[in-house]
Design a protein around this motif. Structure first.
Motif, PDB file in Angstrom:
ATOM      1  N   MET A 107     -26.685  22.537 -31.388  1.00  0.00           N
ATOM      2  CA  MET A 107     -26.527  21.095 -31.475  1.00  0.00           C
ATOM      3  C   MET A 107     -26.662  20.525 -30.063  1.00  0.00           C
ATOM      4  O   MET A 107     -26.156  21.107 -29.109  1.00  0.00           O
ATOM      5  N   LEU A 108     -27.323  19.408 -29.940  1.00  0.00           N
ATOM      6  CA  LEU A 108     -27.503  18.800 -28.625  1.00  0.00           C
ATOM      7  C   LEU A 108     -26.171  18.310 -28.066  1.00  0.00           C
ATOM      8  O   LEU A 108     -25.332  17.776 -28.799  1.00  0.00           O
ATOM      9  N   ASN A 109     -25.991  18.484 -26.761  1.00  0.00           N
ATOM     10  CA  ASN A 109     -24.760  18.045 -26.109  1.00  0.00           C
ATOM     11  C   ASN A 109     -24.528  16.549 -26.294  1.00  0.00           C
ATOM     12  O   ASN A 109     -23.388  16.109 -26.447  1.00  0.00           O
ATOM     13  N   ASN A 110     -25.611  15.775 -26.278  1.00  0.00           N
ATOM     14  CA  ASN A 110     -25.475  14.332 -26.458  1.00  0.00           C
ATOM     15  C   ASN A 110     -24.902  14.008 -27.836  1.00  0.00           C
ATOM     16  O   ASN A 110     -24.075  13.111 -27.983  1.00  0.00           O
ATOM     17  N   ASP A 111     -25.340  14.750 -28.860  1.00  0.00           N
ATOM     18  CA  ASP A 111     -24.822  14.535 -30.209  1.00  0.00           C
ATOM     19  C   ASP A 111     -23.342  14.892 -30.302  1.00  0.00           C
ATOM     20  O   ASP A 111     -22.566  14.196 -30.950  1.00  0.00           O
ATOM     21  N   VAL A 112     -22.957  15.985 -29.635  1.00  0.00           N
ATOM     22  CA  VAL A 112     -21.544  16.384 -29.622  1.00  0.00           C
ATOM     23  C   VAL A 112     -20.716  15.308 -28.921  1.00  0.00           C
ATOM     24  O   VAL A 112     -19.649  14.919 -29.395  1.00  0.00           O
ATOM     25  N   LEU A 113     -21.221  14.798 -27.792  1.00  0.00           N
ATOM     26  CA  LEU A 113     -20.513  13.757 -27.038  1.00  0.00           C
ATOM     27  C   LEU A 113     -20.352  12.491 -27.882  1.00  0.00           C
ATOM     28  O   LEU A 113     -19.268  11.895 -27.920  1.00  0.00           O
ATOM     29  N   ARG A 114     -21.414  12.093 -28.591  1.00  0.00           N
ATOM     30  CA  ARG A 114     -21.323  10.919 -29.467  1.00  0.00           C
ATOM     31  C   ARG A 114     -20.294  11.143 -30.569  1.00  0.00           C
ATOM     32  O   ARG A 114     -19.490  10.267 -30.877  1.00  0.00           O
ATOM     33  N   SER A 115     -20.316  12.335 -31.158  1.00  0.00           N
ATOM     34  CA  SER A 115     -19.365  12.647 -32.224  1.00  0.00           C
ATOM     35  C   SER A 115     -17.933  12.634 -31.706  1.00  0.00           C
ATOM     36  O   SER A 115     -17.031  12.129 -32.378  1.00  0.00           O
ATOM     37  N   LEU A 116     -17.725  13.166 -30.515  1.00  0.00           N
ATOM     38  CA  LEU A 116     -16.376  13.159 -29.920  1.00  0.00           C
ATOM     39  C   LEU A 116     -15.899  11.737 -29.657  1.00  0.00           C
ATOM     40  O   LEU A 116     -14.738  11.410 -29.903  1.00  0.00           O
ATOM     41  N   ARG A 117     -16.792  10.906 -29.141  1.00  0.00           N
ATOM     42  CA  ARG A 117     -16.409   9.520 -28.851  1.00  0.00           C
ATOM     43  C   ARG A 117     -16.000   8.804 -30.134  1.00  0.00           C
ATOM     44  O   ARG A 117     -15.002   8.095 -30.173  1.00  0.00           O
ATOM     45  N   TYR A 118     -16.760   9.019 -31.209  1.00  0.00           N
ATOM     46  CA  TYR A 118     -16.428   8.392 -32.488  1.00  0.00           C
ATOM     47  C   TYR A 118     -15.138   8.981 -33.058  1.00  0.00           C
ATOM     48  O   TYR A 118     -14.274   8.248 -33.532  1.00  0.00           O
ATOM     49  N   LEU A 119     -15.013  10.298 -32.989  1.00  0.00           N
ATOM     50  CA  LEU A 119     -13.836  10.992 -33.493  1.00  0.00           C
ATOM     51  C   LEU A 119     -12.557  10.496 -32.825  1.00  0.00           C
ATOM     52  O   LEU A 119     -11.564  10.210 -33.478  1.00  0.00           O
ATOM     53  N   LEU A 120     -12.604  10.376 -31.513  1.00  0.00           N
ATOM     54  CA  LEU A 120     -11.428   9.959 -30.744  1.00  0.00           C
ATOM     55  C   LEU A 120     -11.246   8.443 -30.726  1.00  0.00           C
ATOM     56  O   LEU A 120     -10.183   7.961 -30.353  1.00  0.00           O
ATOM     57  N   ASP A 121     -12.301   7.699 -31.104  1.00  0.00           N
ATOM     58  CA  ASP A 121     -12.287   6.243 -31.092  1.00  0.00           C
ATOM     59  C   ASP A 121     -11.898   5.723 -29.713  1.00  0.00           C
ATOM     60  O   ASP A 121     -10.938   4.974 -29.552  1.00  0.00           O
ATOM     61  N   VAL A 122     -12.667   6.169 -28.696  1.00  0.00           N
ATOM     62  CA  VAL A 122     -12.383   5.804 -27.316  1.00  0.00           C
ATOM     63  C   VAL A 122     -13.608   5.153 -26.675  1.00  0.00           C
ATOM     64  O   VAL A 122     -14.719   5.250 -27.184  1.00  0.00           O
ATOM     65  N   SER A 123     -13.376   4.532 -25.543  1.00  0.00           N
ATOM     66  CA  SER A 123     -14.453   3.886 -24.789  1.00  0.00           C
ATOM     67  C   SER A 123     -15.137   4.906 -23.877  1.00  0.00           C
ATOM     68  O   SER A 123     -14.637   6.017 -23.676  1.00  0.00           O
ATOM     69  N   ASP A 124     -16.241   4.482 -23.292  1.00  0.00           N
ATOM     70  CA  ASP A 124     -16.936   5.326 -22.327  1.00  0.00           C
ATOM     71  C   ASP A 124     -16.027   5.623 -21.134  1.00  0.00           C
ATOM     72  O   ASP A 124     -16.038   6.733 -20.603  1.00  0.00           O
ATOM     73  N   ALA A 125     -15.249   4.631 -20.732  1.00  0.00           N
ATOM     74  CA  ALA A 125     -14.340   4.805 -19.594  1.00  0.00           C
ATOM     75  C   ALA A 125     -13.294   5.886 -19.888  1.00  0.00           C
ATOM     76  O   ALA A 125     -12.904   6.645 -18.993  1.00  0.00           O
ATOM     77  N   LYS A 126     -12.841   5.963 -21.130  1.00  0.00           N
ATOM     78  CA  LYS A 126     -11.854   6.981 -21.502  1.00  0.00           C
ATOM     79  C   LYS A 126     -12.478   8.383 -21.426  1.00  0.00           C
ATOM     80  O   LYS A 126     -11.818   9.341 -21.016  1.00  0.00           O
ATOM     81  N   LEU A 127     -13.752   8.501 -21.810  1.00  0.00           N
ATOM     82  CA  LEU A 127     -14.437   9.793 -21.683  1.00  0.00           C
ATOM     83  C   LEU A 127     -14.566  10.186 -20.211  1.00  0.00           C
ATOM     84  O   LEU A 127     -14.414  11.355 -19.852  1.00  0.00           O
ATOM     85  N   GLU A 128     -14.832   9.200 -19.357  1.00  0.00           N
ATOM     86  CA  GLU A 128     -14.883   9.465 -17.920  1.00  0.00           C
ATOM     87  C   GLU A 128     -13.515   9.903 -17.413  1.00  0.00           C
ATOM     88  O   GLU A 128     -13.410  10.802 -16.586  1.00  0.00           O
TER      89      GLU A 128
END
Length: 156
Positions: free
Chosen positions: A1-22
């Motif tokens: 699975m592409l890392n970008n897809d995993v990152l998108r899924s994590l962001r949706y799963l956690l319901d967080v902003s880009d800043a929170k991922l940073e």
């Protein structure tokens, strides 16, 4: 699975902003250049898209573990894997969300991909073990979908 897809899924799963991922990366002592996470979350055909590296995703996952479970300063940090596999992503998510075998089975069942305990345990074995099994993209994708259902509820 592409890392970008995993990152998108994590962001949706956690319901967080880009800043929170940073911020998760910073918890793992990894400085992120401004705008990198946002660029990695874009679709491939959108301008400004950047591929998410294994190192970046590994630090996001490590930061997620620290965020969910706390950071133990008495222990030396584990080295971040240079090559990230679906098995490692699955292990990090299991640790972060403190999932047991029954939880994993329920999550995969919710995503319509039932697996036995022996099939699941093969995904978490060392690669050199004779019963090791590589985690395919379909398993990881369904696991992320099932975990999202568990954490956010079923969407209509």
């Amino acid at each position: 699975m592409l890392n970008n897809d995993v990152l998108r899924s994590l962001r949706y799963l956690l319901d967080v902003s880009d800043a929170k991922l940073e911020a998760l990366c910073q918890l793992a002592d990894y400085p992120v250049e401004p705008g990198l996470i946002s660029a990695c979350l874009l679709r491939e055909d959108e301008p400004g898209y950047r591929a998410c590296s294994d190192v970046l995703l590994a630090h996001v996952l490590e930061g997620l573990v620290f965020h969910k479970r706390g950071k133990d300063d008495s222990r030396a940090p584990l080295p971040v894997p240079k090559r990230l596999t679906n098995n490692i992503v699955l292990k990090k998510l299991r640790v972060a969300f403190e999932l047991r075998d029954d939880d994993l089975q329920a999550i995969l069942q919710a995503a319509d991909l039932p697996m036995t305990k022996s099939e699941l345990s093969a995904l978490f074995r060392a690669p050199e073990h004779k019963h090791y099994r590589e985690c395919g993209d379909q398993v990881l994708r369904n696991f992320l979908r099932g975990l999202t259902i568990r954490e956010r509820g079923k969407s209509d």
